[in-house]
Design an enzyme around this catalytic site. Structure first.
Site, mmCIF file in Angstrom:
data_model
loop_
_atom_site.group_PDB
_atom_site.id
_atom_site.type_symbol
_atom_site.label_atom_id
_atom_site.label_comp_id
_atom_site.label_asym_id
_atom_site.label_seq_id
_atom_site.Cartn_x
_atom_site.Cartn_y
_atom_site.Cartn_z
ATOM 1 N N SER A 182 0.966 -1.237 -0.229
ATOM 2 C CA SER A 182 -0.002 0.026 0.069
ATOM 3 C C SER A 182 0.945 1.051 0.159
ATOM 4 O O SER A 182 2.082 1.077 0.382
ATOM 5 C CB SER A 182 -1.002 -0.041 1.136
ATOM 6 O OG SER A 182 -1.313 1.269 1.316
ATOM 7 N N TYR A 195 -1.760 -1.205 10.761
ATOM 8 C CA TYR A 195 -1.791 -1.401 9.270
ATOM 9 C C TYR A 195 -0.504 -0.966 8.441
ATOM 10 O O TYR A 195 -0.007 -1.844 7.979
ATOM 11 C CB TYR A 195 -3.077 -0.810 8.747
ATOM 12 C CG TYR A 195 -3.185 -0.809 7.130
ATOM 13 C CD1 TYR A 195 -3.860 -2.232 6.800
ATOM 14 C CD2 TYR A 195 -2.878 0.135 6.340
ATOM 15 C CE1 TYR A 195 -3.989 -2.339 5.152
ATOM 16 C CE2 TYR A 195 -3.088 -0.029 4.764
ATOM 17 C CZ TYR A 195 -3.668 -1.513 4.551
ATOM 18 O OH TYR A 195 -3.760 -1.513 3.051
HETATM 19 N N1 LIG Z 1 -8.718 -0.963 -0.809
HETATM 20 C C1 LIG Z 1 -7.812 -0.051 -0.578
HETATM 21 O O1 LIG Z 1 -8.056 1.240 -0.589
HETATM 22 C C2 LIG Z 1 -6.345 -0.569 -0.741
HETATM 23 C C3 LIG Z 1 -5.331 0.215 -0.741
HETATM 24 C C4 LIG Z 1 -4.016 -0.136 -0.744
HETATM 25 C C5 LIG Z 1 -3.495 -1.642 -0.500
HETATM 26 N N2 LIG Z 1 -4.984 -2.351 -0.507
HETATM 27 C C6 LIG Z 1 -4.478 -3.796 -0.179
HETATM 28 O O2 LIG Z 1 -5.304 -4.645 -1.203
HETATM 29 C C7 LIG Z 1 -5.467 -5.971 -0.598
HETATM 30 C C8 LIG Z 1 -6.864 -6.523 -0.875
HETATM 31 O O3 LIG Z 1 -7.623 -5.628 -0.212
HETATM 32 P P1 LIG Z 1 -9.150 -5.280 -0.727
HETATM 33 O O4 LIG Z 1 -9.113 -3.679 -0.748
HETATM 34 O O5 LIG Z 1 -9.704 -5.950 -1.958
HETATM 35 O O6 LIG Z 1 -10.239 -5.397 0.578
HETATM 36 P P2 LIG Z 1 -11.267 -6.577 0.816
HETATM 37 O O7 LIG Z 1 -12.302 -6.598 -0.136
HETATM 38 O O8 LIG Z 1 -11.722 -6.540 2.318
HETATM 39 O O9 LIG Z 1 -10.402 -8.049 0.655
HETATM 40 C C9 LIG Z 1 -9.671 -8.697 1.548
HETATM 41 C C10 LIG Z 1 -9.509 -10.047 1.099
HETATM 42 O O10 LIG Z 1 -8.609 -10.861 2.106
HETATM 43 C C11 LIG Z 1 -8.941 -11.811 2.515
HETATM 44 N N3 LIG Z 1 -8.638 -12.425 3.799
HETATM 45 C C12 LIG Z 1 -8.914 -11.378 4.782
HETATM 46 N N4 LIG Z 1 -8.554 -12.247 5.842
HETATM 47 C C13 LIG Z 1 -7.934 -13.209 5.516
HETATM 48 C C14 LIG Z 1 -7.274 -14.332 6.107
HETATM 49 N N5 LIG Z 1 -7.350 -14.462 7.468
HETATM 50 N N6 LIG Z 1 -7.014 -15.514 5.381
HETATM 51 C C15 LIG Z 1 -7.208 -15.475 4.085
HETATM 52 N N7 LIG Z 1 -7.660 -14.733 3.473
HETATM 53 C C16 LIG Z 1 -8.128 -13.383 4.274
HETATM 54 C C17 LIG Z 1 -10.398 -11.616 2.312
HETATM 55 O O11 LIG Z 1 -11.287 -13.015 1.917
HETATM 56 P P3 LIG Z 1 -12.157 -13.634 3.202
HETATM 57 O O12 LIG Z 1 -12.813 -12.816 4.068
HETATM 58 O O13 LIG Z 1 -12.880 -14.705 2.406
HETATM 59 O O14 LIG Z 1 -10.979 -14.550 3.966
HETATM 60 C C18 LIG Z 1 -10.702 -10.937 1.222
HETATM 61 O O15 LIG Z 1 -10.714 -11.561 -0.044
HETATM 62 C C19 LIG Z 1 -5.199 -5.841 0.876
HETATM 63 O O16 LIG Z 1 -3.707 -6.221 0.968
HETATM 64 C C20 LIG Z 1 -5.316 -4.317 1.083
HETATM 65 O O17 LIG Z 1 -4.039 -3.837 2.243
HETATM 66 C C21 LIG Z 1 -6.061 -1.863 -0.342
#
Ligand SMILES: NC(=O)c1ccc[n+]([C@@H]2O[C@H](COP(=O)([O-])OP(=O)(O)OC[C@H]3O[C@@H](n4cnc5c(N)ncnc54)[C@H](OP(=O)(O)O)[C@@H]3O)[C@@H](O)[C@H]2O)c1
Ligand SMILES: *[C@@H]1O[C@H](CO)[C@@H](O)[C@H](O)[C@H]1NC(C)=O
Length: 313
Positions: A182, A195
């Protein structure tokens, strides 16, 4: 008399701009085709593929002809994503997506899951560590258990999976590890301690990994995106361990997961070391943190004053 300039203008366009831009355009098209063709048939493991960015990554890599293995905890959501892939892209000449339910915070189970993952195609070409959880809270009132939980999913789970797959990549002398970090892996924001610390740790681990595995022909790409329109803030954990449950304005106004996923596909195809997917102001903040840290600290103090742990800006 103004019209007298036009023939000259068109002459310039025709004789200079077009000949100059044509080779560039051809290079771009050729390079695009070549780098994407490279991904055809690759075995790609995507964690956190049940929603948000991971789901979008599943679509773009599947469309590029990859054999995808999708990982997350919620099996029903993984099954939904698999069905979407099969019905939305029915003509893709590849294997049907494989789904494996696993909890990355159960570190002791990871080796067993990796056996299952490797048994599918006997190898993994690209591992995309995308699963993650966010956090909202003030350091003083955040339980250490919460810091541990965030670190477990965002850092220890990712590196455990990476270490478990690495020997098979070393043996084949080929592989690619991608980490979804991120902007907050590069700069720290107030009320995001757990985070931002987990993402800084991931970034540092990957920089070390890149150097160590280069001799085995294994590539490492760290992706640092700005806000993406997903449920990340809704699923975030608070200082007391509750679910935050709010879709922040910043997240809601972020990039579309599809556009970020497409940029990641291009970056992976090009073997990029790093990919910063971000608007101007975070880029300036990263620059300031390096060249003028005291100004950066001042800005963050002001930011901390004007926001609270449960308010987002
Ligand atoms: N959204 C933003 O603004 C943003 C910005 C920068 C970086 N990111 C990064 O992008 C990545 C994806 O996040 P997202 O934004 O797509 O959020 P999201 O929709 O909440 O997705 C998170 C994913 O991680 C999985 N997950 C969570 N805990 C887990 C565990 N204990 N074991 C296995 N899987 C797990 C969840 O699946 P289950 O609940 O089914 O396990 C879900 O598929 C993250 O690393 C986040 O830090 C996001
Ligand atoms: C967020 O989660 C809700 C409930 O699970 C779901 O209906 C919605 O599609 C999700 N939104 C995004 C952007 O993933």
């Amino acid at each position: 008399m103004a019209s007298a300039g036009w023939p000259l203008f068109w002459w310039l366009v025709g004789s200079i701009c077009i000949p100059l831009s044509l080779p560039w355009l051809l290079f771009k098209i050729f390079h695009f085709k070549k780098s994407h063709a490279k991904l055809q048939g690759k075995v790609v493991v995507i964690t956190g593929a049940s929603s948000g960015l991971g789901e979008a990554l599943a679509h773009v890599f599947y469309k590029a002809g990859c054999k995808v293995i999708l990982i997350a905890r919620r099996e029903n959501e993984l099954a939904r994503v698999k069905n979407d892939l099969l019905s939305l892209h029915p003509t893709i000449p590849t294997h049907p997506p494989v789904i494996i339910s696993m909890d990355l915070s159960e570190l002791n189970d990871i080796a067993g899951h990796v056996k299952k993952i490797l048994a599918v195609y006997n190898k993994v070409d690209i591992l995309i560590n995308n699963a993650g959880i966010s956090y909202r809270g003030e350091i003083i009132s955040t339980k250490v258990d919460v810091d541990i939980k965030v670190m477990l999913i965002n850092y220890f789970g990712q590196i455990a999976l990476t270490k478990a797959l690495l020997p098979s990549m070393v043996e084949l002398r080929s592989g690619h590890i991608v980490a979804i970090s991120s902007i907050q892996g590069r700069i720290a924001l107030p009320y995001r301690s757990a985070y931002t610390a987990s993402k800084h740790a991931l970034q540092a681990f990957c920089d070390t990994l890149r150097a160590e595995v280069a001799g085995h022909n294994i590539k490492v790409t760290v992706v640092s995106p700005g806000y993406i329109r997903t449920n990340l803030s809704v699923n975030a954990v608070t200082g007391s361990g509750q679910q935050y449950g709010v879709l922040d304005e910043t997240t809601a106004g972020g990039y579309s997961p599809q556009s970020v996923a497409e940029q990641i596909l291009d970056g992976v195809a090009d073997d990029k070391n790093e990919l910063l997917i971000s608007p101007a102001s975070p880029r300036i903040a990263i620059f300031l943190r390096t060249v003028c840290p005291s100004l950066y600290f001042l800005v963050m103090k002001k930011r901390a004053k004007h926001t609270t742990s449960d308010k987002n800006s």
